[in-house]
Enzyme design. Structure first.
Site, short mmCIF file in Angstrom:
data_model
loop_
_atom_site.label_atom_id
_atom_site.label_comp_id
_atom_site.label_asym_id
_atom_site.label_seq_id
_atom_site.Cartn_x
_atom_site.Cartn_y
_atom_site.Cartn_z
N LYS A 16 0.85 -1.19 0.00
CA LYS A 16 0.00 0.00 0.00
C LYS A 16 0.88 1.24 0.00
O LYS A 16 2.03 1.22 0.44
CB LYS A 16 -0.93 0.01 1.22
CG LYS A 16 -0.26 0.05 2.60
CD LYS A 16 0.13 1.43 3.08
CE LYS A 16 0.80 1.36 4.45
NZ LYS A 16 1.48 2.63 4.81
N MET A 100 11.29 -4.51 4.53
CA MET A 100 10.72 -4.22 5.85
C MET A 100 11.15 -2.83 6.30
O MET A 100 12.19 -2.33 5.91
CB MET A 100 11.16 -5.30 6.85
CG MET A 100 10.55 -6.66 6.56
SD MET A 100 11.00 -7.95 7.76
CE MET A 100 12.65 -8.34 7.19
N GLY A 101 10.32 -2.21 7.15
CA GLY A 101 10.62 -0.86 7.61
C GLY A 101 10.60 0.15 6.49
O GLY A 101 11.39 1.10 6.46
N ASP A 141 -2.68 -1.27 10.54
CA ASP A 141 -2.87 -1.29 9.09
C ASP A 141 -3.58 -2.55 8.59
O ASP A 141 -4.06 -2.57 7.46
CB ASP A 141 -1.51 -1.20 8.38
CG ASP A 141 -0.93 0.20 8.39
OD1 ASP A 141 -1.67 1.15 8.74
OD2 ASP A 141 0.25 0.35 8.05
#
EC number: 2.7.1.148
Length: 293
Positions: A16, A100-101, A141
Site C-alpha cells: 500500500k 521491511m521498515g 494497518d
C-alpha cells in the site's frame, strides 16, 4: 492464484501507499489520530497455504530477521484458529519481496492475506467485519487490507471509507535503510496538529490539473524521517528532479506517480544501483476480496 480443497497458491499480499498522511492529534494512550488515503498496488509478497490435518500452524520458509513465533503471518493464523476453534492447521510459504521498515505495509498485508486465505481454505466463511475486528489485534494497518478497497482512513487507521482512485503507475524507491515506526511517532518534532480534511477535499484534488501528489496534503512524518535518515532525503531529492514525490508511511520508501508504465520504467532505469526500485500499477480491489463477504 491456484485454489484447491487442500491448498491455495500464489496469494498476493499487495503493498500500500499513503497518498497523504496527516497526524491530527495524540490520544492519552499514546496512539495518534491520523488521516490518510491508502492506495493498493499490484505488487507485493506472495504467500502459499497448504492445509494440515494435525492442527499445527507452521511457517515453512525462512524470513531473515523475523522469528517464526513473532511473524504476523503465524500470529494471524493462530489468532484465527483460536477464534474459530477449528481443528485445521496450515503450512505457510512466503515469497518475500517487500522491504521491511519501508512504509509499504508488508507485514500487515501478509497477515491480512493469511486471514482471508484461511477463511477460504478452512471453510470458515467469517464475514469481513468479523475478520476486521480480529485484524485490529495484529496491527493498525491490517484492517485496511481486509477492507480490501482503496480507502480514506481516520482514527488510528481503522475508520475506513472506500474512495475511487484513477489508475496510475508508480515508481517506488527504497534506500537501504530501516526506519522504525515507533521512533518516528515518538519524535518530539513530529507535527501532531494538522487541520483535519474531508473526503470531498481529497476527491476535488483528484480531478484538478495540479501537480500530484504535491497538489494535496503532505506526509507529516517525512520531515522528521529525512532529518534523521540522509538516505531517505537523498531519494526524495533525486525523485523530485524527475517528478513530484512523497514518502509513504513512516518511510523509508518514496513514491512518484506516472501516466504510463513506460514513463515509470524509464525513471527506474536511471536509479542509483544502491536503491531498490519497483514499478507497480494501482489496484482498485484486494486480490482476495471475494474470500470474505
Amino acid at each position: 492464484m491456484t485454489d484447491s480443497t487442500r491448498s491455495l497458491r500464489n496469494c498476493l499480499a499487495p503493498a500500500k501507499l499513503n497518498l497523504f498522511l496527516h497526524i491530527t492529534g495524540r490520544r492519552p494512550n499514546g496512539y495518534h489520530d491520523l488521516q490518510s488515503v491508502f492506495q493498493l498496488l499490484n505488487w507485493g509478497d506472495t504467500l502459499h497455504f497448504t492445509r494440515r490435518d494435525d492442527g499445527r500452524v507452521a511457517r515453512v520458509t525462512d524470513v531473515p530477521g523475523v522469528p517464526e513465533e513473532s511473524d504476523l503471518v503465524v500470529r494471524a493464523a493462530n489468532l484465527l484458529k483460536a477464534h474459530t476453534d477449528t481443528a485445521h492447521g496450515v503450512d505457510i510459504e512466503i515469497d518475500k519481496i517487500l522491504p521491511m521498515g519501508a512504509g509499504l505495509g508488508g507485514g500487515s498485508s501478509d497477515a491480512a492475506t493469511t486471514l482471508l486465505a484461511l477463511n477460504r481454505l478452512w471453510q470458515l466463511d467469517l464475514p469481513r467485519a468479523e475478520l476486521q475486528s480480529l485484524a485490529v489485534k495484529l496491527g493498525a494497518d491490517v484492517p485496511f487490507f481486509i477492507f480490501g478497497k482503496n480507502a480514506f482512513a481516520e482514527g488510528i487507521g481503522e475508520e475506513l471509507a472506500e474512495v475511487e482512485l484513477p489508475t496510475r503507475w508508480f515508481l517506488v524507491v527504497t534506500p537501504r535503510v530501516h526506519v522504525p515506526t515507533a521512533e518516528i511517532f515518538s519524535d518530539e518534532l513530529l507535527t501532531r496538529d494538522t487541520k483535519p480534511v474531508t473526503i470531498a477535499d481529497f476527491l476535488a484534488q483528484q480531478t484538478s490539473d495540479a501537480e500530484w501528489p504535491d497538489s494535496f496534503g503532505r506526509n507529516d512524518m517525512q520531515e522528521v524521517v529525512t532529518r534523521k535518515y540522509a538516505e531517505v532525503a537523498q531519494v526524495v531529492k533525486w525523485l523530485y528532479d524527475v517528478t513530484p514525490a512523497r514518502m509513504t508511511g513512516s518511510g523509508a520508501s518514496v513514491f512518484a506517480a506516472f501516466h504510463s508504465k513506460h514513463e515509470a520504467e524509464a525513471a527506474k532505469a536511471k536509479l542509483p544501483a544502491s536503491w531498490n526500485g519497483a514499478v507497480a500499477e494501482s489496484l482498485n480491489e484486494h486480490p482476495l476480496f471475494a474470500f470474505a463477504s
